[in-house]
Design a protein around this motif. Structure first.
Motif, PDB file in Angstrom:
ATOM      1  N   GLY A 195       0.811  -1.206   0.000  1.00 37.39           N
ATOM      2  CA  GLY A 195       0.000   0.000   0.000  1.00 37.39           C
ATOM      3  C   GLY A 195       0.848   1.261   0.000  1.00 37.39           C
ATOM      4  N   GLU A 196       0.182   2.388  -0.244  1.00 37.75           N
ATOM      5  CA  GLU A 196       0.893   3.664  -0.344  1.00 37.75           C
ATOM      6  C   GLU A 196       1.595   4.064   0.947  1.00 37.75           C
ATOM      7  N   ALA A 197       0.959   3.861   2.097  1.00 47.11           N
ATOM      8  CA  ALA A 197       1.584   4.240   3.367  1.00 47.11           C
ATOM      9  C   ALA A 197       2.876   3.460   3.597  1.00 47.11           C
ATOM     10  N   ALA A 198       2.851   2.174   3.310  1.00 53.89           N
ATOM     11  CA  ALA A 198       4.060   1.355   3.475  1.00 53.89           C
ATOM     12  C   ALA A 198       5.149   1.812   2.511  1.00 53.89           C
ATOM     13  N   TYR A 199       4.768   2.116   1.287  1.00 52.16           N
ATOM     14  CA  TYR A 199       5.722   2.600   0.279  1.00 52.16           C
ATOM     15  C   TYR A 199       6.364   3.906   0.732  1.00 52.16           C
ATOM     16  N   GLN A 200       5.544   4.833   1.207  1.00 54.52           N
ATOM     17  CA  GLN A 200       6.059   6.140   1.653  1.00 54.52           C
ATOM     18  C   GLN A 200       6.976   5.997   2.861  1.00 54.52           C
ATOM     19  N   ALA A 201       6.725   5.011   3.699  1.00 54.64           N
ATOM     20  CA  ALA A 201       7.566   4.781   4.874  1.00 54.64           C
ATOM     21  C   ALA A 201       8.954   4.277   4.491  1.00 54.64           C
ATOM     22  N   GLY A 202       9.088   3.648   3.348  1.00 50.91           N
ATOM     23  CA  GLY A 202      10.370   3.162   2.869  1.00 50.91           C
ATOM     24  C   GLY A 202      10.184   2.085   1.829  1.00 50.91           C
ATOM     25  N   HIS A 203      10.918   2.230   0.713  1.00 51.11           N
ATOM     26  CA  HIS A 203      10.820   1.264  -0.381  1.00 51.11           C
ATOM     27  C   HIS A 203      12.196   1.049  -1.002  1.00 51.11           C
ATOM     28  N   VAL A 204      12.306   0.016  -1.789  1.00 53.40           N
ATOM     29  CA  VAL A 204      13.547  -0.286  -2.487  1.00 53.40           C
ATOM     30  C   VAL A 204      13.796   0.827  -3.507  1.00 53.40           C
ATOM     31  N   PRO A 205      15.019   1.354  -3.578  1.00 49.56           N
ATOM     32  CA  PRO A 205      15.304   2.376  -4.581  1.00 49.56           C
ATOM     33  C   PRO A 205      14.935   1.883  -5.985  1.00 49.56           C
ATOM     34  N   GLN A 206      14.430   2.783  -6.791  1.00 51.03           N
ATOM     35  CA  GLN A 206      13.998   2.519  -8.165  1.00 51.03           C
ATOM     36  C   GLN A 206      12.654   1.813  -8.257  1.00 51.03           C
ATOM     37  N   ALA A 207      12.059   1.461  -7.119  1.00 53.90           N
ATOM     38  CA  ALA A 207      10.768   0.764  -7.149  1.00 53.90           C
ATOM     39  C   ALA A 207       9.645   1.761  -7.392  1.00 53.90           C
ATOM     40  N   LEU A 208       8.698   1.339  -8.203  1.00 54.44           N
ATOM     41  CA  LEU A 208       7.488   2.109  -8.445  1.00 54.44           C
ATOM     42  C   LEU A 208       6.369   1.518  -7.608  1.00 54.44           C
ATOM     43  N   LEU A 209       5.496   2.362  -7.137  1.00 56.18           N
ATOM     44  CA  LEU A 209       4.356   1.898  -6.357  1.00 56.18           C
ATOM     45  C   LEU A 209       3.235   1.477  -7.298  1.00 56.18           C
ATOM     46  N   LEU A 210       2.820   0.226  -7.176  1.00 59.38           N
ATOM     47  CA  LEU A 210       1.629  -0.268  -7.871  1.00 59.38           C
ATOM     48  C   LEU A 210       1.037  -1.380  -7.004  1.00 59.38           C
ATOM     49  N   PRO A 211       0.179  -0.998  -6.031  1.00 62.29           N
ATOM     50  CA  PRO A 211      -0.417  -2.014  -5.169  1.00 62.29           C
ATOM     51  C   PRO A 211      -1.099  -3.104  -5.995  1.00 62.29           C
ATOM     52  N   HIS A 212      -0.968  -4.340  -5.546  1.00 64.25           N
ATOM     53  CA  HIS A 212      -1.456  -5.462  -6.351  1.00 64.25           C
ATOM     54  C   HIS A 212      -2.924  -5.351  -6.735  1.00 64.25           C
ATOM     55  N   PRO A 213      -3.819  -4.746  -5.925  1.00 68.12           N
ATOM     56  CA  PRO A 213      -5.208  -4.639  -6.387  1.00 68.12           C
ATOM     57  C   PRO A 213      -5.378  -3.724  -7.608  1.00 68.12           C
ATOM     58  N   ARG A 214      -4.377  -2.858  -7.858  1.00 59.25           N
ATOM     59  CA  ARG A 214      -4.483  -1.925  -8.987  1.00 59.25           C
ATOM     60  C   ARG A 214      -3.791  -2.424 -10.248  1.00 59.25           C
ATOM     61  N   ILE A 215      -3.234  -3.594 -10.224  1.00 63.43           N
ATOM     62  CA  ILE A 215      -2.593  -4.126 -11.430  1.00 63.43           C
ATOM     63  C   ILE A 215      -3.687  -4.537 -12.414  1.00 63.43           C
ATOM     64  N   SER A 216      -3.603  -3.968 -13.608  1.00 65.18           N
ATOM     65  CA  SER A 216      -4.587  -4.267 -14.649  1.00 65.18           C
ATOM     66  C   SER A 216      -3.979  -3.966 -16.007  1.00 65.18           C
ATOM     67  N   ALA A 217      -4.649  -4.370 -17.047  1.00 65.04           N
ATOM     68  CA  ALA A 217      -4.188  -4.059 -18.402  1.00 65.04           C
ATOM     69  C   ALA A 217      -4.057  -2.550 -18.577  1.00 65.04           C
ATOM     70  N   GLU A 218      -4.956  -1.793 -17.974  1.00 62.51           N
ATOM     71  CA  GLU A 218      -4.937  -0.341 -18.099  1.00 62.51           C
ATOM     72  C   GLU A 218      -3.727   0.279 -17.402  1.00 62.51           C
ATOM     73  N   THR A 219      -3.411  -0.190 -16.200  1.00 59.34           N
ATOM     74  CA  THR A 219      -2.293   0.406 -15.462  1.00 59.34           C
ATOM     75  C   THR A 219      -0.946   0.007 -16.057  1.00 59.34           C
ATOM     76  N   LEU A 220      -0.941  -1.027 -16.879  1.00 58.36           N
ATOM     77  CA  LEU A 220       0.310  -1.478 -17.512  1.00 58.36           C
ATOM     78  C   LEU A 220       0.401  -1.081 -18.982  1.00 58.36           C
ATOM     79  N   ALA A 221      -0.613  -0.423 -19.488  1.00 57.25           N
ATOM     80  CA  ALA A 221      -0.724  -0.167 -20.923  1.00 57.25           C
ATOM     81  C   ALA A 221       0.475   0.579 -21.509  1.00 57.25           C
ATOM     82  N   HIS A 222       1.124   1.430 -20.747  1.00 60.77           N
ATOM     83  CA  HIS A 222       2.238   2.205 -21.292  1.00 60.77           C
ATOM     84  C   HIS A 222       3.576   1.447 -21.296  1.00 60.77           C
ATOM     85  N   TYR A 223       3.581   0.205 -20.813  1.00 61.84           N
ATOM     86  CA  TYR A 223       4.795  -0.620 -20.849  1.00 61.84           C
ATOM     87  C   TYR A 223       4.740  -1.547 -22.054  1.00 61.84           C
TER      88      TYR A 223
END
Length: 130
Positions: free
Chosen positions: A51-79
């Motif tokens: 989730g966003e709160a956990a990400y903001q508290a600290g994440h791996v460098p270079q990691a992008l936030l995309l919580p698993h419930p939001r993974i969809s064809a639409e959220t990945l369309a630009h890759y």
């Protein structure tokens, strides 16, 4: 005398080869991710699927936030379709990375899970970004 380790029949070398090869096709570890990032060899998109709160508290460098419930064809369309995604969550006690990897695979996307998640990253002595 035998032990609980040796009582089940040991896999043949061919079966062990297939098993461990398959694991490495689906998994990577914190050290390999860190090494790729640190040496300018990052050929994957690293997704923090917490989730966003956990990400903001600290994440791996270079990691992008995309919580698993939001993974969809639409959220990945630009890759591009052949983009390799590496996913991680909180750690071994969390199955968010497994859920994310499953969704990505269902969408036909190449995916690996980073074993250990944030817990593994910190256990290796690597720093988080906030």
């Amino acid at each position: 005398m035998s032990s609980m380790v040796s009582r089940p029949q040991v896999a043949s070398a061919d079966l062990a080869l297939a098993h461990f090869s398959a694991l490495l096709q689906c998994e990577t570890d914190c050290y390999d991710v860190h090494h790729a990032i640190s040496n300018g060899r990052q050929d994957f998109v690293l997704l923090d699927v917490r989730g966003e709160a956990a990400y903001q508290a600290g994440h791996v460098p270079q990691a992008l936030l995309l919580p698993h419930p939001r993974i969809s064809a639409e959220t990945l369309a630009h890759y591009p379709a052949d983009t390799l995604f590496v996913v991680y969550c909180a750690g071994p006690h969390c199955n968010g990375a497994d859920k994310a990897a499953l969704k990505l695979a269902q969408l036909g996307r190449p995916v690996k899970k980073m074993l250990g998640g944030i817990t593994g990253w910190l256990d290796e002595g690597f720093l988080l970004q906030s």
